[in-house]
Scaffold this motif. Structure first.
Motif, short mmCIF file in Angstrom:
data_model
loop_
_atom_site.label_atom_id
_atom_site.label_comp_id
_atom_site.label_asym_id
_atom_site.label_seq_id
_atom_site.Cartn_x
_atom_site.Cartn_y
_atom_site.Cartn_z
N GLU A 49 0.86 -1.18 0.00
CA GLU A 49 0.00 0.00 0.00
C GLU A 49 0.89 1.23 0.00
O GLU A 49 1.93 1.26 0.66
CB GLU A 49 -0.93 0.00 1.21
CG GLU A 49 -1.94 -1.14 1.18
CD GLU A 49 -2.98 -1.03 2.28
OE1 GLU A 49 -4.10 -1.49 2.08
OE2 GLU A 49 -2.66 -0.46 3.35
N SER A 51 1.43 5.70 -0.04
CA SER A 51 0.90 6.96 0.47
C SER A 51 1.59 8.10 -0.23
O SER A 51 2.69 7.97 -0.76
CB SER A 51 1.11 7.07 1.99
OG SER A 51 2.49 7.04 2.31
N GLU A 75 -2.83 11.09 0.90
CA GLU A 75 -3.57 10.07 0.17
C GLU A 75 -2.99 8.69 0.47
O GLU A 75 -1.78 8.53 0.62
CB GLU A 75 -3.48 10.32 -1.34
CG GLU A 75 -4.14 11.62 -1.78
CD GLU A 75 -3.94 11.87 -3.26
OE1 GLU A 75 -4.91 11.70 -4.02
OE2 GLU A 75 -2.81 12.23 -3.63
N ARG A 76 -3.88 7.73 0.55
CA ARG A 76 -3.48 6.33 0.65
C ARG A 76 -3.89 5.66 -0.65
O ARG A 76 -5.08 5.60 -0.98
CB ARG A 76 -4.13 5.65 1.85
CG ARG A 76 -3.53 4.29 2.16
CD ARG A 76 -4.02 3.79 3.50
NE ARG A 76 -3.36 2.57 3.92
CZ ARG A 76 -2.18 2.52 4.52
NH1 ARG A 76 -1.53 3.65 4.77
NH2 ARG A 76 -1.64 1.38 4.86
N LEU A 77 -2.90 5.14 -1.37
CA LEU A 77 -3.13 4.56 -2.68
C LEU A 77 -2.82 3.06 -2.64
O LEU A 77 -2.17 2.57 -1.72
CB LEU A 77 -2.23 5.25 -3.72
CG LEU A 77 -2.27 6.79 -3.70
CD1 LEU A 77 -1.20 7.37 -4.60
CD2 LEU A 77 -3.65 7.29 -4.12
N ASN A 78 -3.30 2.36 -3.64
CA ASN A 78 -3.08 0.91 -3.69
C ASN A 78 -3.60 0.21 -2.44
O ASN A 78 -3.11 -0.86 -2.07
CB ASN A 78 -1.59 0.57 -3.86
CG ASN A 78 -1.15 0.61 -5.31
OD1 ASN A 78 -1.90 1.04 -6.18
ND2 ASN A 78 0.06 0.18 -5.57
N SER A 93 -6.74 -1.62 -5.33
CA SER A 93 -7.41 -0.54 -6.08
C SER A 93 -8.13 0.45 -5.19
O SER A 93 -8.80 1.35 -5.68
CB SER A 93 -8.39 -1.14 -7.10
OG SER A 93 -9.42 -1.86 -6.44
N GLU A 95 -8.58 3.60 -2.45
CA GLU A 95 -7.94 4.89 -2.20
C GLU A 95 -8.64 5.61 -1.06
O GLU A 95 -9.86 5.51 -0.91
CB GLU A 95 -7.96 5.78 -3.45
CG GLU A 95 -7.16 5.23 -4.62
CD GLU A 95 -7.15 6.18 -5.81
OE1 GLU A 95 -7.64 7.33 -5.67
OE2 GLU A 95 -6.66 5.77 -6.89
N GLN A 96 -7.85 6.32 -0.26
CA GLN A 96 -8.36 7.14 0.84
C GLN A 96 -7.68 8.50 0.79
O GLN A 96 -6.55 8.61 0.31
CB GLN A 96 -8.09 6.45 2.19
CG GLN A 96 -8.69 5.06 2.29
CD GLN A 96 -8.17 4.29 3.48
OE1 GLN A 96 -7.49 4.84 4.34
NE2 GLN A 96 -8.46 2.99 3.53
N ARG A 97 -8.36 9.51 1.31
CA ARG A 97 -7.81 10.86 1.22
C ARG A 97 -8.14 11.66 2.47
O ARG A 97 -9.24 11.56 3.01
CB ARG A 97 -8.38 11.58 -0.01
CG ARG A 97 -7.80 12.97 -0.25
CD ARG A 97 -8.38 13.59 -1.52
NE ARG A 97 -9.81 13.85 -1.36
CZ ARG A 97 -10.70 13.78 -2.35
NH1 ARG A 97 -10.30 13.40 -3.56
NH2 ARG A 97 -11.97 14.05 -2.14
N THR A 127 -12.24 7.29 -1.00
CA THR A 127 -12.57 7.80 -2.34
C THR A 127 -12.73 6.69 -3.37
O THR A 127 -13.42 6.89 -4.37
CB THR A 127 -11.50 8.80 -2.81
OG1 THR A 127 -10.21 8.17 -2.73
CG2 THR A 127 -11.50 10.03 -1.93
N GLU A 128 -12.08 5.55 -3.18
CA GLU A 128 -12.23 4.41 -4.07
C GLU A 128 -12.28 3.13 -3.25
O GLU A 128 -11.42 2.91 -2.39
CB GLU A 128 -11.08 4.34 -5.08
CG GLU A 128 -11.04 5.47 -6.09
CD GLU A 128 -12.18 5.43 -7.09
OE1 GLU A 128 -12.80 4.33 -7.25
OE2 GLU A 128 -12.48 6.47 -7.69
#
Length: 237
Positions: A49, A51, A75-78, A93, A95-97, A127-128
Motif C-alpha cells: 500500500e 501513500s 492520500e493512501r493509494l493501492n 485498487s 484509495e483514501q484521502r 474515495t475508491e
C-alpha cells in the motif's frame, strides 16, 4: 515472492522577503502491514500500500513571533479492497484521502515567557473502494485538534511549563456511527536546572479526564492514560 516499491520526496521554498517564506513539498511512502504474504486470486503477491502527501504553505518569522499556515492532502493509494470478481480475495485498487489545514505559531512574549499553539483541521474519506463504503468518513480521525504550551523561565535555575491538548470526537472505525468522545488533556511541571544535574516534577492529565482511544476494530476501545505524577532526575558528566 519479493515485492518492491520506491519512495521519493521533493521540497521547495521561496523567500519573499526578510519575514515571509512560501514553501511546498511532496513525498511518498509505502507499507506492507496489510499486504504482506497476501495473494491475489491469481496467486500473485499483492503490492505494498502506498501513500502520498502534498503541502503548500506560508511561514512568517520575526524576532518575537514565528508562525505558519499550510494546506495539505494525504492520500493512501493501492489500498486493499475486495476483488470484485472473487470476494474471497483482495486487490490493490482502494484509495483514501485526508484534506487539512494546519496553523501553528510561537511567541516570545518576554524574556521569561514563551507561548506556543497549533491547530489542525482534517477531513478524511474513502474515495475508491469495492467494499460499499465509498464516501465514508475515516475512522479514528478527529476533525479538530488543538495544542497549546507555555514555558516560563523564572531565573537561571527554575522554570515551569503548562501543556494542553484537545481532540474533537471521531468515528471509532471507518463508516461507524459510534463516536469516540472528544477529550482535553492538561499537563504541568516544574524544573530545577544546575550545570551538572537537573530535576523535574510533572503531572500529566492534571484533571484526570477519562477518555478512550481506538483499537483498530469496532469491538474494543482502550482507556487513555490516567493522571500521572513523575519525578525525573538527570546527572551529566
Amino acid at each position: 515472492m519479493p515485492v518492491s516499491s520506491t519512495i521519493w520526496q521533493l521540497g521547495l521554498t521561496w523567500q519573499l522577503n526578510d519575514q515571509l517564506t512560501l514553501f511546498t513539498g511532496h513525498n511518498t511512502g509505502f507499507d506492507v502491514e496489510s499486504s504482506a504474504a497476501a495473494r491475489s486470486s491469481s496467486g500473485d503477491a499483492l503490492e505494498p500500500e502506498e501513500s502520498a502527501q502534498t503541502e503548500l504553505g506560508i511561514r512568517y518569522s520575526a524576532d518575537e513571533f514565528r508562525g505558519s499556515l499550510a494546506l495539505f492532502r494525504i492520500e493512501r493509494l493501492n489500498a486493499l479492497t475486495t476483488d470484485p470478481i472473487d470476494s474471497d480475495f483482495s486487490v490493490n485498487s482502494g484509495e483514501q484521502r485526508v484534506d487539512g489545514v494546519e496553523l501553528e505559531g510561537s511567541w516570545q512574549f518576554n524574556s521569561a515567557l514563551q507561548l506556543q499553539a497549533g491547530y489542525a483541521y482534517m477531513d478524511g474519506e474513502i474515495t475508491e473502494s469495492n467494499d460499499g463504503d465509498r464516501g465514508n468518513t475515516l475512522g479514528d480521525l478527529a476533525r479538530h485538534r488543538l495544542n497549546f504550551s507555555a514555558n516560563w523561565q523564572y531565573d537561571n535555575d527554575w522554570s515551569a511549563f503548562v501543556r494542553a491538548n484537545y481532540s474533537s470526537s471521531r468515528p471509532l472505525v471507518t463508516g461507524s456511527t459510534w463516536q469516540l468522545d472528544g477529550y482535553r488533556l492538561i499537563g504541568t511541571g516544574l524544573r530545577y536546572q544546575q550545570s551538572a544535574w537537573s530535576a523535574q516534577l510533572a503531572v500529566n492529565n492534571l484533571l484526570d479526564e477519562l477518555y478512550y482511544t481506538a483499537s483498530g476494530n469496532g469491538f474494543v476501545v482502550y482507556p487513555g492514560e490516567p493522571q500521572q505524577v513523575s519525578l525525573q532526575l538527570m546527572w551529566q558528566w
